[in-house]
Every structure is written in C-alpha cells, then in structure tokens.
Design a protein around this motif. Structure first.
Motif, PDB file in Angstrom:
ATOM      1  N   GLU A 175       0.780  -1.203  -0.246  1.00  0.00           N
ATOM      2  CA  GLU A 175       0.027   0.003   0.025  1.00  0.00           C
ATOM      3  C   GLU A 175       0.815   1.232   0.018  1.00  0.00           C
ATOM      4  O   GLU A 175       0.487   2.304  -0.763  1.00  0.00           O
ATOM      5  N   TRP A 176       1.977   1.358   0.974  1.00  0.00           N
ATOM      6  CA  TRP A 176       2.794   2.460   0.939  1.00  0.00           C
ATOM      7  C   TRP A 176       3.687   2.834  -0.064  1.00  0.00           C
ATOM      8  O   TRP A 176       4.361   3.686  -0.260  1.00  0.00           O
ATOM      9  N   PHE A 177       3.989   1.965  -0.927  1.00  0.00           N
ATOM     10  CA  PHE A 177       4.937   1.803  -2.185  1.00  0.00           C
ATOM     11  C   PHE A 177       4.145   2.564  -3.349  1.00  0.00           C
ATOM     12  O   PHE A 177       4.952   2.816  -4.399  1.00  0.00           O
ATOM     13  N   SER A 178       3.075   2.830  -3.222  1.00  0.00           N
ATOM     14  CA  SER A 178       2.321   3.721  -4.385  1.00  0.00           C
ATOM     15  C   SER A 178       2.657   5.029  -4.444  1.00  0.00           C
ATOM     16  O   SER A 178       3.374   5.557  -3.209  1.00  0.00           O
ATOM     17  N   THR A 179       2.428   5.719  -5.467  1.00  0.00           N
ATOM     18  CA  THR A 179       2.923   7.168  -5.282  1.00  0.00           C
ATOM     19  C   THR A 179       2.073   7.950  -4.323  1.00  0.00           C
ATOM     20  O   THR A 179       2.559   8.889  -3.442  1.00  0.00           O
ATOM     21  N   LYS A 180       0.929   7.654  -4.098  1.00  0.00           N
ATOM     22  CA  LYS A 180      -0.092   8.172  -3.062  1.00  0.00           C
ATOM     23  C   LYS A 180       0.510   8.018  -1.793  1.00  0.00           C
ATOM     24  O   LYS A 180       0.816   8.837  -0.991  1.00  0.00           O
ATOM     25  N   GLY A 181       0.894   6.649  -1.343  1.00  0.00           N
ATOM     26  CA  GLY A 181       1.306   6.134  -0.179  1.00  0.00           C
ATOM     27  C   GLY A 181       2.757   7.018   0.084  1.00  0.00           C
ATOM     28  O   GLY A 181       2.974   7.509   1.213  1.00  0.00           O
ATOM     29  N   PHE A 182       3.623   7.021  -0.774  1.00  0.00           N
ATOM     30  CA  PHE A 182       4.934   7.398  -0.745  1.00  0.00           C
ATOM     31  C   PHE A 182       4.880   8.985  -0.377  1.00  0.00           C
ATOM     32  O   PHE A 182       5.511   9.423   0.487  1.00  0.00           O
ATOM     33  N   ASN A 183       3.908   9.717  -1.210  1.00  0.00           N
ATOM     34  CA  ASN A 183       3.893  11.207  -1.128  1.00  0.00           C
ATOM     35  C   ASN A 183       3.179  11.400   0.298  1.00  0.00           C
ATOM     36  O   ASN A 183       3.542  12.654   0.983  1.00  0.00           O
ATOM     37  N   THR A 184       2.238  10.606   0.828  1.00  0.00           N
ATOM     38  CA  THR A 184       1.678  10.845   2.253  1.00  0.00           C
ATOM     39  C   THR A 184       2.916  10.570   3.314  1.00  0.00           C
ATOM     40  O   THR A 184       2.884  11.610   4.185  1.00  0.00           O
ATOM     41  N   ILE A 185       3.796   9.630   3.157  1.00  0.00           N
ATOM     42  CA  ILE A 185       4.866   9.884   4.133  1.00  0.00           C
ATOM     43  C   ILE A 185       5.816  10.834   3.786  1.00  0.00           C
ATOM     44  O   ILE A 185       6.407  11.387   5.079  1.00  0.00           O
ATOM     45  N   ILE A 186       6.138  11.244   2.876  1.00  0.00           N
ATOM     46  CA  ILE A 186       6.995  12.490   2.441  1.00  0.00           C
ATOM     47  C   ILE A 186       6.448  13.725   3.288  1.00  0.00           C
ATOM     48  O   ILE A 186       6.988  14.694   4.068  1.00  0.00           O
ATOM     49  N   ASP A 187       5.163  13.903   2.975  1.00  0.00           N
ATOM     50  CA  ASP A 187       4.222  14.982   3.699  1.00  0.00           C
ATOM     51  C   ASP A 187       4.559  14.970   5.270  1.00  0.00           C
ATOM     52  O   ASP A 187       4.699  15.874   5.934  1.00  0.00           O
ATOM     53  N   LEU A 188       4.387  13.883   5.781  1.00  0.00           N
ATOM     54  CA  LEU A 188       4.697  13.685   7.240  1.00  0.00           C
ATOM     55  C   LEU A 188       5.918  14.032   7.777  1.00  0.00           C
ATOM     56  O   LEU A 188       6.092  14.629   8.930  1.00  0.00           O
ATOM     57  N   ILE A 189       7.056  13.762   6.913  1.00  0.00           N
ATOM     58  CA  ILE A 189       8.320  13.841   7.231  1.00  0.00           C
ATOM     59  C   ILE A 189       8.568  15.352   7.017  1.00  0.00           C
ATOM     60  O   ILE A 189       9.215  16.059   7.945  1.00  0.00           O
ATOM     61  N   ASP A 190       7.987  15.927   6.154  1.00  0.00           N
ATOM     62  CA  ASP A 190       8.099  17.534   5.960  1.00  0.00           C
ATOM     63  C   ASP A 190       7.614  18.413   7.104  1.00  0.00           C
ATOM     64  O   ASP A 190       8.022  19.404   7.512  1.00  0.00           O
ATOM     65  N   GLN A 191       6.471  17.872   7.585  1.00  0.00           N
ATOM     66  CA  GLN A 191       5.747  18.689   8.793  1.00  0.00           C
ATOM     67  C   GLN A 191       6.479  18.204  10.062  1.00  0.00           C
ATOM     68  O   GLN A 191       6.300  18.847  10.929  1.00  0.00           O
ATOM     69  N   ALA A 192       7.514  17.196  10.150  1.00  0.00           N
ATOM     70  CA  ALA A 192       7.819  17.007  11.556  1.00  0.00           C
ATOM     71  C   ALA A 192       9.120  17.983  11.999  1.00  0.00           C
ATOM     72  O   ALA A 192       9.846  18.520  11.240  1.00  0.00           O
ATOM     73  N   ASP A 193       9.190  18.214  13.379  1.00  0.00           N
ATOM     74  CA  ASP A 193      10.136  19.022  13.777  1.00  0.00           C
ATOM     75  C   ASP A 193      11.429  18.212  14.512  1.00  0.00           C
ATOM     76  O   ASP A 193      12.452  18.847  15.082  1.00  0.00           O
ATOM     77  N   CYS A 194      11.447  16.864  14.426  1.00  0.00           N
ATOM     78  CA  CYS A 194      12.320  16.021  15.081  1.00  0.00           C
ATOM     79  C   CYS A 194      12.101  14.391  14.481  1.00  0.00           C
ATOM     80  O   CYS A 194      10.750  14.286  14.316  1.00  0.00           O
TER      81      CYS A 194
END
Length: 263
Positions: A175-194
C-alpha cells in the motif's frame, strides 16, 4: 554517551511533532529475530524464500517458514514501544513509520502507525480480497492440504485464489509503495520538527531514503547499535546503545524537568 543523552533529551523535549522511523532493532528487545545479523532470519534461509516468486512456486513451504520465523503472537512490547506510546499520548510523537510486521507498536499502545512493510496479522485472497486472520491460517495449515487457496471465490485458475500474508515480499508492492502512499509519508516527514530513528541501519531502500526528506533545520536522532549512512551528517545525533534503555533514560530526564515540554 551521557552528553548525547542530554542533547537528545533537550531536542525531544522541545519537539512537538516527532516522526519516528523504526526497524528490527526495536523488536529484537522483545525477543524477535532481525533479518540480516549473524543470528537473523536470513541465516535460516536465503532472502529468496521471502519473495513473491517463491510464494507462488512453493506456497505451502513459504507459509511454514513464515509462520515459524515471522509470526510472533506471544511477543510483548518492550519499554521502547511503551515510551513511544506514552509520548504519543503526550502529543509529542505524531506518527510512527515502521519496517516491522509484528504489530508490537500497536500492542504497546501507539495509534498512528504506518506499517510500511505490511503486517503478519492478516492474509488476503489475491482475487476476491477476502481477509483471513493469521490465527485462521494456522488452523487451515493444520487441517487442509490446500490451505493457501481461498475457500470463497471461484475463479478458475487456482493460483489466482492464493491467500497471501499481508506483508511486502521481495518483488512485491504494498500500500505504501504507491505514489500516493509515498507522498503521504513525505508530507509527514516534511511536517516533523524532529526525526527519531530506532533500530534500523537505514540501508534498505526506499525506507532508508526517508530521513533525506526532512527540512534542513530538523534534527535527526538515531538510536541503533550498528552504524548508519547518516551518522556523520550535520544535525544528526547518534546513540549506539539499547533502544529501551536509551529511551528510558531520556524519558526519566524529561519527567524530571517539569518545564522541558514548555521550552
């Protein structure tokens, strides 16, 4: 070590949106074998056994290997899992992205968990999508010759009705290897402060690439006994020690500093 614990305590104390990346190292402290160490799963059989090709060619043998080495219903969460769940309740840890398929983060109380490599909790028919709990698959293995063939759908070709564990195998795509899944994870990483990395050497792609997507001013904390490719990067803080012990020390220091969360 003590200075690194102090630095990491301060960083975690200030953070309000921690993203956690976990690998086999956090589960080994609950008695689950990792994959690539000298005592790991791949010492029992080559990686190919956990490939999609092998599953289709030898489904019965695949299941017997998986049930022995990947399914751990009696394993219990350790201090590392429990502290992450506590920090989630406190609003510090926002998400955990794990390579692990054992479900120990959820057993430990964490809610926002992305199982990047899937889970051994269930299996699914490749044709109709019928979900089988792993406990049911164990019973089928003991009572049926073709236990890996779905009992519900009627498509002609038997292989199309194979029941596959809901884990990502070599040659597979979850599920998370799809473009949508990967982009969701990248967004979460971008929002993180640590970014907190626990128990992974960050050498298996694409999971290993995730720290690269953090913002430049975001600290990367790595607690892992082995080295990682990120250890000497700017803004990276490394502790080569037990995850449970390290997180326990940090948590105690945070609890002992009433104002740490308010700085």
């Amino acid at each position: 070590m003590d200075s690194n614990i102090e630095i990491c305590t301060n960083l975690i104390g200030k953070a309000k949106n921690i993203l956690v990346l976990t690998g086999a190292g956090i589960s080994t402290e609950s008695g689950i074998k990792d994959f690539r160490s000298k005592t790991g799963v791949y010492q029992m059989a080559p990686e190919y056994v956990l490939s999609l090709d092998y599953f289709f060619q030898h489904p019965a043998e695949f299941y017997r290997f998986a049930m022995e080495h990947l399914y751990h219903p009696d394993a219990i969460p350790n201090k590392g899992h429990e502290i992450l769940a506590k920090w989630e309740v406190q609003g510090k840890v926002q998400h955990i992205i794990t390579q692990n398929i054992d479900g120990l983060h959820q057993k430990g109380g964490s809610k926002n968990v992305i199982e990047f490599h899937g889970t051994m909790k269930t299996s699914s028919c490749l044709h109709c999508g019928k979900i089988y709990l792993t406990e049911e698959m164990v019973s089928r293995i003991q009572t049926m010759a073709d236990f890996y063939v779905c009992s519900y759908c009627k498509t002609k070709r038997e292989m199309d009705r194979y029941i596959k564990p809901d884990v990502v195998l070599f040659g597979d795509a979850g599920e998370w290897f799809s473009t949508k899944g990967f982009n969701t994870i990248i967004d979460l990483i971008d929002q993180a402060d640590c970014i907190l990395v626990l128990g992974t050497s960050l050498k298996v792609t694409p999971f290993s690439t995730f720290p690269q997507y953090r913002r430049k001013d975001v600290p990367l904390i790595i607690i892992n006994k082995a080295d990682t490719p990120y250890d000497h990067e700017a803004g990276t803080y490394v502790i080569h020690d037990s995850i449970g012990e390290s997180l326990t020390q940090i948590d105690r220091k945070l609890c002992g500093s009433v104002d740490v969360f308010e700085r």
